[in-house]
Design a protein around this motif. Structure first.
Motif, PDB file in Angstrom:
ATOM      1  N   ALA A   1       0.816  -1.218   0.000  1.00  0.00           N
ATOM      2  CA  ALA A   1       0.000   0.000   0.000  1.00  0.00           C
ATOM      3  C   ALA A   1       0.845   1.261   0.000  1.00  0.00           C
ATOM      4  N   ARG A   2       2.133   1.144   0.228  1.00  0.00           N
ATOM      5  CA  ARG A   2       3.003   2.306   0.112  1.00  0.00           C
ATOM      6  C   ARG A   2       3.019   2.828  -1.331  1.00  0.00           C
ATOM      7  N   ASP A   3       2.727   1.949  -2.295  1.00  0.00           N
ATOM      8  CA  ASP A   3       2.642   2.357  -3.692  1.00  0.00           C
ATOM      9  C   ASP A   3       1.247   2.847  -4.072  1.00  0.00           C
ATOM     10  N   ASP A   4       0.251   2.536  -3.253  1.00  0.00           N
ATOM     11  CA  ASP A   4      -1.125   2.951  -3.527  1.00  0.00           C
ATOM     12  C   ASP A   4      -1.895   2.919  -2.208  1.00  0.00           C
ATOM     13  N   PRO A   5      -2.026   4.058  -1.540  1.00  0.00           N
ATOM     14  CA  PRO A   5      -2.625   4.085  -0.203  1.00  0.00           C
ATOM     15  C   PRO A   5      -4.079   3.617  -0.159  1.00  0.00           C
ATOM     16  N   PHE A   6      -4.784   3.656  -1.288  1.00  0.00           N
ATOM     17  CA  PHE A   6      -6.173   3.197  -1.286  1.00  0.00           C
ATOM     18  C   PHE A   6      -6.271   1.732  -0.847  1.00  0.00           C
TER      19      PHE A   6
ATOM     20  N   ALA B   1     -15.890  -7.827   1.908  1.00  0.00           N
ATOM     21  CA  ALA B   1     -17.056  -7.895   1.027  1.00  0.00           C
ATOM     22  C   ALA B   1     -17.452  -6.513   0.517  1.00  0.00           C
ATOM     23  N   ALA B   2     -17.347  -5.523   1.386  1.00  0.00           N
ATOM     24  CA  ALA B   2     -17.742  -4.165   1.008  1.00  0.00           C
ATOM     25  C   ALA B   2     -16.783  -3.532   0.003  1.00  0.00           C
ATOM     26  N   MET B   3     -15.495  -3.856   0.115  1.00  0.00           N
ATOM     27  CA  MET B   3     -14.483  -3.148  -0.671  1.00  0.00           C
ATOM     28  C   MET B   3     -13.949  -3.950  -1.857  1.00  0.00           C
ATOM     29  N   ARG B   4     -14.289  -5.213  -1.961  1.00  0.00           N
ATOM     30  CA  ARG B   4     -13.621  -6.096  -2.915  1.00  0.00           C
ATOM     31  C   ARG B   4     -13.652  -5.567  -4.358  1.00  0.00           C
ATOM     32  N   GLU B   5     -14.797  -5.174  -4.853  1.00  0.00           N
ATOM     33  CA  GLU B   5     -14.885  -4.721  -6.243  1.00  0.00           C
ATOM     34  C   GLU B   5     -14.043  -3.468  -6.479  1.00  0.00           C
TER      35      GLU B   5
ATOM     36  N   CYS C   1     -10.296   9.310  -2.630  1.00  0.00           N
ATOM     37  CA  CYS C   1      -9.981   8.118  -1.843  1.00  0.00           C
ATOM     38  C   CYS C   1     -10.913   7.962  -0.637  1.00  0.00           C
ATOM     39  N   ALA C   2     -10.986   8.979   0.204  1.00  0.00           N
ATOM     40  CA  ALA C   2     -11.816   8.892   1.403  1.00  0.00           C
ATOM     41  C   ALA C   2     -13.286   8.712   1.052  1.00  0.00           C
ATOM     42  N   ALA C   3     -13.737   9.377  -0.009  1.00  0.00           N
ATOM     43  CA  ALA C   3     -15.138   9.243  -0.425  1.00  0.00           C
ATOM     44  C   ALA C   3     -15.439   7.821  -0.852  1.00  0.00           C
ATOM     45  N   ARG C   4     -14.515   7.212  -1.579  1.00  0.00           N
ATOM     46  CA  ARG C   4     -14.701   5.819  -2.002  1.00  0.00           C
ATOM     47  C   ARG C   4     -14.697   4.884  -0.795  1.00  0.00           C
ATOM     48  N   TRP C   5     -13.846   5.165   0.174  1.00  0.00           N
ATOM     49  CA  TRP C   5     -13.802   4.336   1.386  1.00  0.00           C
ATOM     50  C   TRP C   5     -15.085   4.504   2.188  1.00  0.00           C
ATOM     51  N   ASN C   6     -15.563   5.734   2.323  1.00  0.00           N
ATOM     52  CA  ASN C   6     -16.808   5.982   3.053  1.00  0.00           C
ATOM     53  C   ASN C   6     -17.979   5.228   2.431  1.00  0.00           C
ATOM     54  N   ALA C   7     -17.992   5.148   1.089  1.00  0.00           N
ATOM     55  CA  ALA C   7     -19.101   4.514   0.382  1.00  0.00           C
ATOM     56  C   ALA C   7     -19.047   2.991   0.441  1.00  0.00           C
TER      57      ALA C   7
ATOM     58  N   MET D   1     -19.246  -0.471   8.069  1.00  0.00           N
ATOM     59  CA  MET D   1     -18.760  -0.545   9.452  1.00  0.00           C
ATOM     60  C   MET D   1     -19.201   0.616  10.323  1.00  0.00           C
ATOM     61  N   GLY D   2     -19.954   1.571   9.757  1.00  0.00           N
ATOM     62  CA  GLY D   2     -20.451   2.680  10.562  1.00  0.00           C
ATOM     63  C   GLY D   2     -19.444   3.766  10.832  1.00  0.00           C
ATOM     64  N   TYR D   3     -18.481   3.972   9.925  1.00  0.00           N
ATOM     65  CA  TYR D   3     -17.494   5.035  10.067  1.00  0.00           C
ATOM     66  C   TYR D   3     -17.649   6.025   8.918  1.00  0.00           C
ATOM     67  N   GLU D   4     -17.182   7.238   9.155  1.00  0.00           N
ATOM     68  CA  GLU D   4     -17.113   8.220   8.076  1.00  0.00           C
ATOM     69  C   GLU D   4     -15.900   9.099   8.286  1.00  0.00           C
ATOM     70  N   ILE D   5     -15.076   9.162   7.261  1.00  0.00           N
ATOM     71  CA  ILE D   5     -13.920  10.052   7.296  1.00  0.00           C
ATOM     72  C   ILE D   5     -14.362  11.419   6.826  1.00  0.00           C
ATOM     73  N   THR D   6     -14.198  12.415   7.669  1.00  0.00           N
ATOM     74  CA  THR D   6     -14.575  13.789   7.316  1.00  0.00           C
ATOM     75  C   THR D   6     -13.328  14.643   7.205  1.00  0.00           C
ATOM     76  N   ALA D   7     -13.408  15.656   6.364  1.00  0.00           N
ATOM     77  CA  ALA D   7     -12.262  16.550   6.165  1.00  0.00           C
ATOM     78  C   ALA D   7     -11.978  17.325   7.435  1.00  0.00           C
ATOM     79  N   LYS D   8     -10.675  17.478   7.743  1.00  0.00           N
ATOM     80  CA  LYS D   8     -10.282  18.245   8.922  1.00  0.00           C
ATOM     81  C   LYS D   8      -9.232  19.274   8.520  1.00  0.00           C
TER      82      LYS D   8
END
Length: 350
Positions: free
Chosen positions: A96-101, A122-126, A331-337, A343-350
């Motif tokens: 993941a050092r080559d691609d943090p996603f 299961a949520a992220m596989r595709e 990246c964060a938007a794709r992870w949130n979706a 898992m009930g988390y949301e990354i928000t901008a800070k």
């Protein structure tokens, strides 16, 4: 003449169609570290040894564990993309050092047990597979965990406060952020480097699965086992897309089915060996399949677990989202979706 032309054209189509599905003469496979004995000896090596017979491919399968060919785990996807290997066992946290996603499938502290980790996968596989195909010209064949990643320490860790000033071997960016959030100092080391680092005091603790630590003889150089699962150490087997496209659709279907079975076997293994390895590391009579040692088993209270989760929410996720967005704007938007929604988390901008 017309019939001759048609016959010639048909023959040409048949020949080119056959050539399009010519199996690779050799399937060069980069395997996992030999120190991970259970995963390698019980599942991975037998799988690749029998792959040609199981799937009917004519390729000669050449299997080489990465430590025996002097390959660093962080380089696995680069070597796969370059064509140096056709199939590679990949430690996702390191590549993941080559691609943090990619680290989004196993961010430290998000899933603290295998049931939740499977929900994450299961949520992220595709989305994960699309990323690997786009960035590394490779296709995901398996995704599986080593198991709960816990801490082997030279000194006692009785509370989160004891991490202050402690040097801890980590192997993902989010895990390093978590240790920093607890006041410790993360040190990035490959699995094979940790034994000597612990022995020489380069690090005070090392994170790995209970079974992997047992196989690597870490209890020889540590005293306390802290069963605080910080991740699942997600792994995968990926195949170079150019290699994959040489197989016919029927062969691809058989290969997919075979790899799916190996993935299921790896998940079952992760669930089965953790309890026994922990019992053996701490000298319990129930020890059966691992080397027995005499480590002291620590405990983490619910209050301490809550402190850890607060660090994940306040520091790990925002920091990961910020650094990933700097490379991949959505990246964060794709992870949130995907993972965040599951898992009930949301990354928000800070």
């Amino acid at each position: 003449m017309k019939r001759l032309f048609q016959a010639t054209a048909l023959a040409f189509v048949c020949v080119t169609s056959t050539a399009a599905w010519a199996d690779p003469e050799t399937l060069k496979v980069l395997g996992n570290f030999t120190g991970n004995k259970k995963q390698v000896e019980l599942v991975e090596q037998p799988f690749f040894t029998g792959l040609a017979k199981e799937t009917g491919i004519s390729s000669k399968v050449g299997y080489s564990p990465m430590d025996l060919v002097n390959v660093k785990a962080a380089d696995a996807l680069r070597l796969l993309k370059s064509g140096a290997f056709d199939v590679a066992s990949v430690q996702i946290g390191l590549v993941a050092r080559d691609d943090p996603f990619l680290e989004g499938i196993d961010i430290a502290g998000v899933a603290t047990n295998l049931v939740d980790q499977r929900k994450v996968v299961a949520a992220m596989r595709e989305a994960f597979d699309r990323e690997v195909q786009s960035k590394f010209n490779s296709k995901v064949m398996t995704l599986w965990p080593f198991g709960p990643q816990i801490m082997f320490c030279k000194k006692e860790i009785a509370s989160m406060d004891d991490f202050k000033g402690t040097k801890v071997r980590t192997f993902t960016t989010s895990m390093a952020t978590m240790i920093e959030g607890l006041g410790g100092s993360p040190v990035t080391l490959q699995y094979g480097e940790v034994y000597l680092a612990l022995q020489r005091g380069v690090v005070d603790c090392g994170v790995t699965a209970s079974s992997a630590g047992n196989g690597g003889k870490w209890p020889e150089v540590t005293n306390y086992l802290l069963p605080m699962a910080v991740s699942s150490a997600m792994q995968g087997h990926f195949i170079n897309l150019d290699t994959w496209k040489q197989f016919s659709p029927e062969q691809q279907e058989k290969l997919t089915a075979a790899f799916n079975k190996m993935e299921d076997d790896m998940w079952a293994l992760a669930a089965n060996i953790d309890d026994d390895a922990t019992a053996c590391n701490t000298g319990k009579d129930s020890c059966k399949e691992h080397t027995k040692y005499t480590m002291t088993l620590g405990t983490i209270s619910a209050a301490e677990q809550a402190r850890l989760k607060a660090v994940v929410s306040d520091k790990v996720l925002p920091e990961w989202g910020k650094s990933c967005n700097a490379v991949i704007p959505d990246c964060a938007a794709r992870w949130n979706a995907t993972v965040g929604k599951a898992m009930g988390y949301e990354i928000t901008a800070k």
